[in-house]
Write a protein that holds these residues in place. Structure first.
Motif, PDB file in Angstrom:
ATOM      1  N   SER A  32      34.688-105.265  37.190  1.00  0.00           N
ATOM      2  CA  SER A  32      33.437-104.565  36.773  1.00  0.00           C
ATOM      3  C   SER A  32      33.800-103.642  35.914  1.00  0.00           C
ATOM      4  O   SER A  32      35.102-102.975  35.949  1.00  0.00           O
ATOM      5  CB  SER A  32      32.519-104.092  37.892  1.00  0.00           C
ATOM      6  OG  SER A  32      33.049-103.192  38.664  1.00  0.00           O
ATOM      7  N   GLY A 547      29.905-103.714  40.361  1.00  0.00           N
ATOM      8  CA  GLY A 547      31.192-104.479  40.816  1.00  0.00           C
ATOM      9  C   GLY A 547      30.655-104.641  42.373  1.00  0.00           C
ATOM     10  O   GLY A 547      29.511-104.424  43.043  1.00  0.00           O
ATOM     11  N   SER A 564      28.419 -99.130  39.584  1.00  0.00           N
ATOM     12  CA  SER A 564      28.309 -99.595  38.126  1.00  0.00           C
ATOM     13  C   SER A 564      28.917 -97.794  37.535  1.00  0.00           C
ATOM     14  O   SER A 564      28.706 -97.151  38.450  1.00  0.00           O
ATOM     15  CB  SER A 564      26.945 -99.668  37.423  1.00  0.00           C
ATOM     16  OG  SER A 564      26.160 -98.817  37.605  1.00  0.00           O
TER      17      SER A 564
END
Length: 624
Positions: A32, A547, A564
């Motif tokens: 991410s 993520g 995030s």
């Protein structure tokens, strides 16, 4: 994704009580934005990748291991930041190959460990679960950021008052129970159509749907229409071409998208191409199918004579079916139908037969054709088992995620006394622990790039499976399963009717009608749960794009962080009462956590926050 193996030092619950240990002591990396500077790099670009190591870690250093041109290469990661909770290391991945795999070497006193997509290991591991960077574009945000709502047109709503009954069909009343097996399964016709769907778009909007996905709309000789007799028109029983154009326009006017369903693997035996091929093997259509000496003289999908399999060695078939704006794929993406993408039936078998394997070539061609017309079009495959080798992101954007989500979640939430059959297996569905569920998820997630994980179609059921309510038996457990659906990485998909408590024991039996005028078949409490969970996901950028970091994995409860750059959300899902756990105070660096979902706050205790030990239940808290 961070590791559940081996277990880190335990942070126990309050003194004198039995508590579960958290997993926040492990190094962590995922694909991410918090850990990867560019998820879609160009060939030759260097990408910064980051590893988080808790302050209690004993690492002597971190190295990056990248496989370039088939050979591993090691380089030292640099310690770039130390916070009140973690040390952050950075390294550079040169994207020398279109698919570049990497993992991390954690050097520790007395040995070393490997950090890969499955977790942290004190042994040698194969490359199959390494992290991956690819140069291929991810699915567009409109899909991953929305709820996909699957509609089986025959069973959703009737909008056309009078229509003829085809000779192959058996008329059914709207309230009739679907036939679950045997004669009539494919021919029981309820008469739902596309105007009926258009008349009920308010329901989709009220639920929070972003994408409408229709199972096939082409004419066939079955209620499911996966046996197309033509790809050139919409079935008149559904309202014809004008009805699809009208529905698409109405969907787009509401700010939603619409996706179709196509059988690239086969046609029906009544298809115009197949009829011409049978009549004249030397015709252009004669090269479209596989022929054999044994009965019935041609190859059918899974030996079904009613579904002759397409042979993509034929350039003419590719031109007509998948390649270019005038192909079947291209025509329906174009105006006035303007589909926003395709779900491809039996994608895992398309282009595969004996010593031939053209699946990846077919997928890349379909994607190129769509995106030449609409750059934001989406391509989703159907693949019931291990799709890893097909999911590097250059063809299918995502897969219907039965293996990495549906099956593991089912095995955790299924009622202990359930007799519902396991999907495709000669037994009933077993009830397994949270550890087994998470292990299966990580096994399958780790073999594809993160941006595919973040796009996968996660489902709790479809037109091919039993209904969730029949599996779990109660609204409480429906909420537990749906809680995972709307908080886990990927694209949540709901089969029409699940949101109102529909039931069914197998795929065919589960294709029930929507009870628009039957309040006794409409569970408003279930609808409220789904609507609140959809709203939760829509309210959080971390739940949509963040993520995944596992925090706790117990038999009856699991917890994870969605992270995030701008937000961190903690999710706890419990199928039953459990022993509880205390997480370190540092998980909420900005102060008191904010409760987003559930009936319990994250209570501060000496040196941390106590996770509620009740269950079943779903909880979400914003930590940052």
């Amino acid at each position: 994704m961070s590791s559940a193996h081996p277990q880190p030092a335990r942070h126990l619950a309050q003194p004198g009580t039995a508590g579960a240990g958290h997993l926040l002591g492990d190094p962590h990396h995922d694909g991410s934005a918090l850990y990867v500077s560019n998820p879609t790099p160009s060939l030759g670009e260097s990408v910064t990748v980051r590893v988080r190591v808790p302050l209690a870690g004993t690492e002597r250093g971190i190295h990056l291991r990248v496989v370039r041109d088939g050979e591993p290469r090691m380089s030292a990661a640099e310690l770039v930041e130390t916070t009140s909770t973690d040390r952050w290391y950075e390294a550079q991945v040169l994207v020398h190959n279109p698919v570049t795999s990497y993992r991390f070497f954690v050097n520790e006193p007395g040995g070393y460990r490997w950090l890969n997509g499955k977790g942290l290991f004190s042994r040698e591991v194969p490359d199959v679960s390494d992290f991956r960077l690819t140069v291929f574009d991810a699915a567009p945000e409109w899909m991953t950021g929305s709820l996909v709502y699957q509609v089986f047109p025959d069973r959703f709503a009737r909008g056309i008052a009078e229509k003829p009954t085809p000779e192959w069909a058996q008329d059914a009343e709207w309230a009739d129970e679907p036939i679950g097996s045997g004669p009539g399964v494919g021919t029981q016709l309820y008469g739902g159509d596309l105007p009926g769907i258009e008349q009920h778009l308010d329901h989709l909007e009220d639920l929070g749907v972003g994408t409408l996905y229709l199972t096939p709309v082409f004419p066939g000789r079955s209620n499911h229409r996966y046996d197309a007799s033509s790809f050139d028109e919409v079935d008149p029983l559904l309202g014809g071409d004008e009805a699809l154009a009208s529905l698409s326009g109405a969907v787009h006017e509401r700010g939603m998208r619409i996706m179709g369903d196509i059988t690239t693997n086969h046609t029906g035996d009544g298809h115009e191409w197949f009829r011409r091929a049978q009549a004249d093997r030397s015709s252009p259509e004669g090269s479209f199918f596989y022929w054999q000496d044994d009965e019935p003289g041609y190859v059918g999908w899974l030996e079904h004579a009613s579904l002759p399999k397409l042979d993509y060695r034929s350039p003419e078939l590719a031109r007509r079916m998948i390649d270019g704006p005038d192909s079947v794929i291209g025509r329906w993406i174009s105006e006035p139908f303007a589909l926003d993408g395709w779900r491809v039936d039996v994608a895992n078998m398309t282009g595969r037969y004996a010593d031939q394997d053209m699946t990846h070539e077919v997928a890349r061609t379909v994607r190129r054709t769509m995106q030449d017309i609409n750059p934001d079009a989406v391509l989703v495959s159907e693949h019931f088992h291990d799709s890893g080798l097909d999911m590097m992101g250059d063809g299918w954007h995502a897969n219907m995620n039965y293996s990495a989500f549906t099956r593991p979640v089912w095995s955790w939430v299924v009622a202990e006394d359930s007799a519902v059959p396991a999907l495709g297996l000669p037994t009933s569905l077993p009830r397994r622990s949270g550890r087994d569920m998470v292990a299966a998820m990580r096994d399958f997630d780790s073999v594809v790039p993160w941006k595919v994980v973040a796009s996968q179609w996660n489902m709790l059921g479809s037109h091919d499976t039993p209904r969730l309510r029949s599996l779990v038996g109660s609204l409480d457990m429906v909420e537990v399963a749906a809680g995972l659906l709307f908080t886990y990485p990927g694209t949540p998909v709901v089969f029409a009717g699940d949101e109102i408590g529909a039931e069914g024991l197998n795929g065919e039996h589960a294709r029930v009608t929507m009870p628009w005028d039957e309040p006794d078949r409409w569970d408003g409490d279930t609808f409220d749960v789904y609507r609140r969970l959809v709203a939760l996901r829509r309210s959080s950028v971390a739940l949509r794009t963040g993520g995944l970091r596992w925090v706790l994995v117990e038999d009856d409860a699991v917890a994870f962080l969605r992270e995030s750059p701008d937000e961190t959300v903690l999710v706890l899902v419990a199928r039953a009462p459990w022993c509880g756990a205390v997480l370190p105070e540092a998980i909420a660096p900005d102060g008191a956590p904010v409760t987003l979902y559930g009936d319990a706050d994250l209570e501060p205790v000496d040196g941390g926050y106590a996770l509620p030990a009740g269950g079943p239940g779903v909880h979400a808290w914003r930590l940052r």
